[in-house]
Structure formats: structure tokens, C-alpha cells
Write an enzyme that holds these catalytic residues in place. Structure first.
Site, PDB file in Angstrom:
ATOM      1  N   LYS A 211     -66.009  14.616  27.606  1.00  0.00           N
ATOM      2  CA  LYS A 211     -64.968  15.391  28.696  1.00  0.00           C
ATOM      3  C   LYS A 211     -65.296  16.596  28.200  1.00  0.00           C
ATOM      4  CE  LYS A 211     -60.272  15.337  30.543  1.00  0.00           C
ATOM      5  NZ  LYS A 211     -59.206  15.235  30.885  1.00  0.00           N
TER       6      LYS A 211
ATOM      7  N   GLU B  24     -45.338   5.412  35.529  1.00  0.00           N
ATOM      8  CA  GLU B  24     -44.656   5.921  35.691  1.00  0.00           C
ATOM      9  C   GLU B  24     -43.592   4.155  36.002  1.00  0.00           C
ATOM     10  OE1 GLU B  24     -46.998   7.274  37.059  1.00  0.00           O
ATOM     11  OE2 GLU B  24     -47.585   9.217  36.259  1.00  0.00           O
TER      12      GLU B  24
ATOM     13  N   ARG C  58     -43.374   7.409  42.753  1.00  0.00           N
ATOM     14  CA  ARG C  58     -44.382   6.116  42.444  1.00  0.00           C
ATOM     15  C   ARG C  58     -43.722   4.855  41.802  1.00  0.00           C
ATOM     16  NH1 ARG C  58     -50.564   5.949  40.250  1.00  0.00           N
ATOM     17  NH2 ARG C  58     -51.141   6.032  42.345  1.00  0.00           N
TER      18      ARG C  58
END
Ligand SMILES: Cc1ncc(C[n+]2csc(CCOP(=O)(O)OP(=O)(O)O)c2C)c(N)n1
Ligand SMILES: CC(=O)[C@@H](O)[C@H](O)COP(=O)(O)O
Ligand SMILES: [Mg+2]
Length: 638
Positions: A285, A371, A399
Site C-alpha cells: 500500500k 460491523e 450493515r
């Protein structure tokens, strides 16, 4: 101001068809130029940088090998899609990223045929890809479907639901696992450790090379039964990976920055694979930009920055951010109460829970992008007498709605829900707007639903939530900085269900829920000046409603206007329900309920979004004048 980068090769590439005309040996140069272009663009717009830098070679290789857009390419989350946008006809608009009228910061179907599926919320790509792969099989289109999913996104349960189904369906789906050993923060969970083992196992890579050749050879000449048998046998030698056990051909790990690795594997899979394939690529990344590579967060999300130094533009806040106020107040309460614990779903810095983790490492949990699990994990803690603060962005709480209903509300468990990014969030656009939390929480029996009007109120609500053990309680607050009010040393415990009058008047009543209070106060100045003496009240609670306050306002004013930065069905709807049930509308009280529009509002500055929604000073004043049948007052918009 740095000059735009020189990109002679990229200048010849508008679409993937142009890219496919290049020689393989030209692709590293193209990658350098795409990186330069992306760094320059994001330095001017801000946005998600690290993830896109990590998939430049992968994106080029996929578009080189597969016939996009007929072959479908889906990016999970979509925050890494800037190289993809540069290479699919949107380079000319890349400097409009995340701005009003500009390109979305995520993939959008409406934006390009090269974006077959919209994203922004994590871990949806395999499900969507499987749907498209099955559609391709059913229709005989026989197209390739590629889903690129990160290691962080692989911590969400939805990804396994899709893998499980894909393995059983034996659909022709290509999943590319982009493993950069990062989420927004360093990844958490057993899956992350497992991937690290896979990526580092030298013998594994040795055997995999053999396996790869075997698969490619057998993939050509014999039917799949033998191939699978050999693969299975080999699996016992190297230990079948979880993905193979779920019915995927697992290829890799390979170097996601090497065209020598990527191109032959992708071509091999394109030409030989039959069922579901998972290609495990290892990337970095922030790759190729030293300040990003060196940063702890790999420049996941950045402000505008200086390309030479990497120094990000400092936004001078007039007041602390709501997130910082929440975090500081929670740490303060946690010092008084060792039952307080914090839970984040892979957003420690975004929610401020990193501050609680610093102060009390054993009492703060990052459960990954999960979540649903976060909410029920909290319910388990609450059932045992703990005080879990499950800090989620409003949009991501969506969610876990059934977990909130089934595991928390029905059982009346005292889970605390700090809801950050409530209301318009600005650059992230409709996928991240915090629109619906009041609507879906205030309908739940037994829930206490609050909204902070400013940062001082937020501090009181943290203290109130810490003290409140009678059931679930939520408090919402927006992205960005507070209004600059005086802060209490410590929050006070609010009386549950009690709002407050912040300005007396006799004709018009503005009843605010949340941070629109500041605009209500300004609108009241204008209305007073126009001879319409105005009361302003801060409801504080959408549930339980302050019935005494609403009766008082209804009985002593000609007009009552509710104002909230939330969708229809929230605070205003509950007030209207109460007014009608109580017969308080029978004497001609004029009522208006100002809410976010019934639209997906595209990205812009939050203040512009509120103005467009009529939720600002001018919009409130305009609503009053229109309700009174008076022409828009001179000097007032709205
Ligand atoms: C459901 C959901 N929760 C949280 C987020 C916030 N979020 C955006 S990107 C990200 C990390 C993704 O990690 P990974 O998939 O590994 O991609 P990378 O940034 O490493 O390329 C998170 C947590 C989200 N987009 N969706
Ligand atoms: C891609 C994603 O979902 C996150 O990076 C999100 O954009 C963060 O939002 P904030 O910038 O409001 O923390
Ligand atoms: Mg990652």
C-alpha cells in the site's frame, strides 16, 4: 505549484484497448507514468492515495489481459480505483475527483461502462462478481468476471458468504486477493495472520510454482476431474489452503507489482481456468511514493499535499472535531468506570477509538471490517455487565441493522452507539452519507436516540450514555469540527427525554435535532428582524420525545418547524406522529418538517449539501415565509 508530470506513454492510452497495443516491456514505464499522474492529481484534490498506488501494476495487467469492459472488473470498496479511472477514459477528469459535479471517489455504474458495479462499502465484490459470473454462464456470454478484494475487506463476513456460495456453484469467477497487509490501520484478526503465513511460506511458494505449471498444463489437456484430483493430492502435500477447501483454485502468492508474475498467471487463468479461481497477490500500500510508503497509514486518505515533501495541507480548525471531543470524553469516562469498553470495525482513527486503545489497550477492540459482529459482540459484553461503546460511522451501522434489532433492542441490552459521520459527509458522496440512523433506530422500542447540537452537548451525551444502563442508547454527531462553544470540564448527565429551549419567542418555533441548531439560531435572528418572533429549541432526544416541550411549542406558536440532518422517518416524523395523536394539529398549527431530500446526494462540500437541502439558515427562513404565504423576504434566499 509543481508542473503536471510528463507522461508520453500514458498520453497514448485513453482506454484499455490502447493499453493492449503496448508491448509487455512497455508496461513498467506505463505504470510509472500512471503513478506520477495519480500522485499529482491527488495532491491537488485530496482523497484515497495509498490503496491506488498499491494496485497500479495489477490494474494495468488486468486491463491488458482481459477484454474490459465486456469482461467485468469489480473493485472491492473502490477507493483504489483511481488508476482504473485514469486508464478507462477518465484521465481528463481525474482532477475533479470527489468534488461537486466531478468524478466519484469510488467506482460508479452511472459514471462508466468500465465500472460494472458501484462500491464504497467493503466486501461486496465477490457477491456481485458471482452474480455476474452466473449471469454469464446462464446467458452463454462466457465472459470473465474479476473481483479485486483487499485483505482488509476479507475480514468481513459477507466475503465468506460469497466464497462459500461460489465454491459450491463452481461458477467461472476470478477473485484477486490484493494482500498488502493493511486495512486503514494494520489489519486485525486471524485471517490476517493466515494470509501472512501464506504469503511468507517459502516452501509453499516453491510447491506453488510446480502446482501452477501442473494446473496450466492439465487445464489444457484433461478434464477437470483429473486436474482437481491432482490438485487435491498436491494439497495434502502442501496443506490445502482455506480457499481450496472452499472450492477455489488458489494460485499464488505472487508479486502484485511484477508484470513477470502477473501477466502469465492472468493469461493462464483466462485461457485455462474453468471454475472459481483465487489469485493471491502481495502488494505494498502506498507503493512508489516515499511519503506514503513511510506513513503508518500508507496515506490511506489524504488532504491536498505537496508532491515534493508529501506534507499534507493543514486545515486550521476553529474548534475541535466532533470525533476528537467524543474520544476525549470517552477516555475521561473510562478513567472513572472500568466497565467501559470500546469497539471499532476497522476504523480506530476515524472513530477516535485509537485514543481509548492508547489509554486502555485491554478495553478497546478492533474487530476488523465486521460491523454485524461488532454489534453482537457488544451485546455479549453488555449481557455480562460491561458498557460497550460501539463506535461506527452512521453509514456503516446500516450493515448491522438486524443485529441491532435482534441481539440488542429486543433484549434491551445497554449497548452504547456513538454514531459518527451523521448527516452529509461531503467528498465521499451518497455511499457514505449518514442519513438513516435516526430513521431506523428511533423506530425501535426501548431505544434512546440522541443527537448532539454542538461539541459541548456531545460531551454531555457521552457522560449520559456511560451512566445509562436501562437499555440501548445512541448519540449521533457529524464529520468535521464543532461550532466553537465553551466546553464543560466533564459532561453532565442529561435527563433522558428532556430537550431545552435555547431562545424564547412567541410566533414561530424551530425545533432542532442535532447540529442544525446553529443554523436555527441564525435563522431566528433573521425571523426576529422580520417581525416573526422565534423560539429555538434543542430536542436532544428523538426517542423518547420530550412531549412536554412539544406540547408547549405547539400551544404557544403559530408554526412549528422541525429541522434535522437526517432522512424522512426520523425525528420530524416522530414529532408529527405525536402532534397528530395528541390533536395538536386540530387548531391550525402550521407544521413543516425539514429533512435531507429523498435523493442520493452526490458529493459536494457539506455546507453546500445542507444549503441544497434547505437545512441551512436561508432554507429555514425561506420555509417560514413560504408557509406564511409571504413572498421570500427581501435579502433571504431559501
Ligand atoms: C462496511 C465498511 N466498513 C468500513 C469501511 C471503511 N474502509 C474503507 S477502506 C477500508 C480498509 C480496506 O482494507 P483493504 O480491503 O485491505 O484495502 P486496502 O486499503 O488495503 O487497499 C475500510 C475499513 C468500508 N468502506 N466499508
Ligand atoms: C473508503 C472508506 O470508506 C473510508 O476511507 C472513508 O472514506 C473514511 O471516511 P472519513 O474520511 O470520513 O474518515
Ligand atoms: Mg489491504
Amino acid at each position: 505549484m509543481t508542473q503536471p508530470p510528463k507522461t508520453p506513454l500514458l498520453d497514448k492510452v485513453t482506454y484499455p484497448a490502447d493499453l493492449r497495443k503496448l508491448e509487455d516491456r512497455d508496461l513498467p514505464q506505463l505504470a510509472r507514468e500512471v503513478r506520477d499522474e495519480m500522485i499529482d492529481a491527488v495532491s491537488k484534490t485530496g482523497g484515497h492515495l495509498g490503496a491506488g498506488l498499491g494496485v497500479v501494476e495489477l490494474t494495468i495487467a488486468i486491463h491488458n489481459v482481459f477484454n474490459t469492459p465486456d469482461d467485468r472488473l469489480i473493485f472491492d470498496v473502490g477507493h483504489q480505483c483511481y488508476p482504473h479511472k485514469i486508464l478507462t477514459g477518465r484521465r481528463d477528469r481525474i482532477r475533479t475527483l470527489r468534488q461537486e459535479g466531478g468524478l466519484s471517489g469510488f467506482t460508479r455504474r452511472a459514471e462508466s461502462e468500465y465500472d460494472p458495479f458501484g462500491a464504497a462499502h467493503s466486501s461486496t465484490s465477490i457477491s456481485a462478481g458471482l452474480g455476474m459470473a452466473v449471469a454469464s454462464d446462464l446467458s452463454g456470454a462466457k465472459r470473465n468476471v474479476i473481483a479485486v478484494i483487499g485483505d482488509g475487506a476479507m475480514s468481513a463476513g459477507m466475503a465468506y458468504e460469497a466464497l462459500n456460495n461460489a465454491g459450491a456453484l463452481d461458477a467461472r469467477l476470478i477473485v484477486i486477493l490484493n494482500d498488502n497487509d493493511m486495512s486503514i490501520a494494520p489489519p486485525t484478526g486471524a485471517m490476517s495472520a493466515y494470509l501472512a503465513r501464506l504469503a511468507s511460506g517459502r516452501t509453499y511458494m516453491g510447491m506453488r510454482e510446480v502446482g501452477k505449471k501442473l494446473t496450466s498444463y492439465l487445464g489444457k489437456s484433461v478434464d477437470r476431474a483429473i486436474t482437481r484430483a491432482v490438485e487435491h493430492a498436491r494439497g495434502y502435500v502442501t496443506g490445502g489452503t482455506m480457499f481450496e477447501e472452499m472450492g477455489f483454485y488458489h494460485i499464488g502468492p505472487i508479486d502484485g507489482h511484477s508484470f513477470e508474475h502477473l501477466l502469465p498467471v492472468l493469461r493462464n487463468v483466462r485461457d485455462n481456468a474453468h471454475g472459481p479461481v483465487l489469485i493471491h497477490v502481495v502488494t505494498q500500500k502506498g507503493k512508489g511514493y516515499a511519503p506514503a510508503e513511510a506513513a503508518a497509514d500508507k496515506y490511506h486518505g489524504v488532504n491536498k499535499f505537496d508532491v515534493i515533501t508529501g506534507a499534507q495541507a493543514k486545515v486550521k480548525p476553529n474548534a475541535p472535531s466532533y470525533t476528537a471531543v467524543f474520544a476525549e470524553a470517552l477516555v475521561q469516562e473510562a478513567e472513572f468506570d472500568d466497565k467501559i469498553v470500546g469497539i471499532t470495525a476497522a476504523m480506530p482513527s476515524g472513530t477516535g477509538l485509537d485514543k481509548l486503545a492508547d489509554a486502555f489497550p485491554s478495553r478497546c477492540f478492533d474487530v476488523g471490517i465486521a460491523e454485524q459482529h461488532a454489534v453482537t459482540f457488544a451485546a455479549g459484553l453488555a449481557a455480562e455487565g460491561y458498557k460497550p461503546f460501539t463506535a461506527l460511522y452512521s453509514t456503516f451501522l446500516q450493515r448491522a441493522f438486524d443485529q441491532v434489532v435482534h441481539d440488542v433492542a429486543i433484549q434491551g441490552l445497554p449497548v452504547r452507539f456513538p454514531i459518527d459521520r451523521a448527516g452529509f459527509v461531503g467528498a465521499d458522496g451518497p455511499t457514505h452519507a449518514g442519513s438513516f440512523d435516526t430513521t431506523f433506530l428511533a423506530t425501535l422500542p426501548g431505544f434512546v436516540v440522541m443527537a448532539a447540537a454542538d461539541e459541548a452537548e456531545l460531551k454531555h451525551m457521552v457522560r449520559t450514555a456511560a451512566a445509562y444502563d436501562a437499555g440501548p442508547i445512541s448519540f449521533r454527531y457529524p464529520r468535521g469540527e464543532g461550532v466553537g462553544v465553551e466546553m464543560p470540564v466533564r459532561g453532565e448527565i442529561l435527563q433522558i427525554g428532556k430537550g431545552r429551549i435555547v431562545k424564547e419567542g412567541t410566533k414561530v418555533a424551530l425545533l432542532s435535532f442535532g447540529t442544525r441548531l446553529a443554523d436555527c439560531m441564525l435563522a431566528a435572528e433573521d425571523l426576529d428582524a422580520a417581525g416573526l418572533s422565534t423560539t429555538v429549541a434543542d430536542a436532544r432526544f428523538a426517542k423518547p420525545l420530550d412531549h412536554d416541550l412539544i406540547r408547549q411549542l405547539a400551544r404557544h406558536h403559530e408554526m412549528l418547524i422541525t429541522v434535522e440532518e437526517g432522512a424522512v422517518g426520523g425525528f420530524g416524523s416522530h414529532v408529527l406522529q405525536f402532534l397528530s395523536t395528541e390533536g395538536l394539529l386540530d387548531n391550525g398549527l402550521k407544521v413543516r418538517s425539514l429533512v435531507m431530500p429523498d435523493l442520493w446526494v452526490e458529493q459536494a462540500k457539506p455546507e453546500v449539501m445542507n444549503a441544497q437541502a434547505g437545512l441551512d439558515r436561508a432554507g429555514i427562513v425561506g420555509t417560514v415565509f413560504r408557509a406564511l404565504g409571504r413572498p421570500a423576504a427581501v435579502g433571504f434566499a431559501g
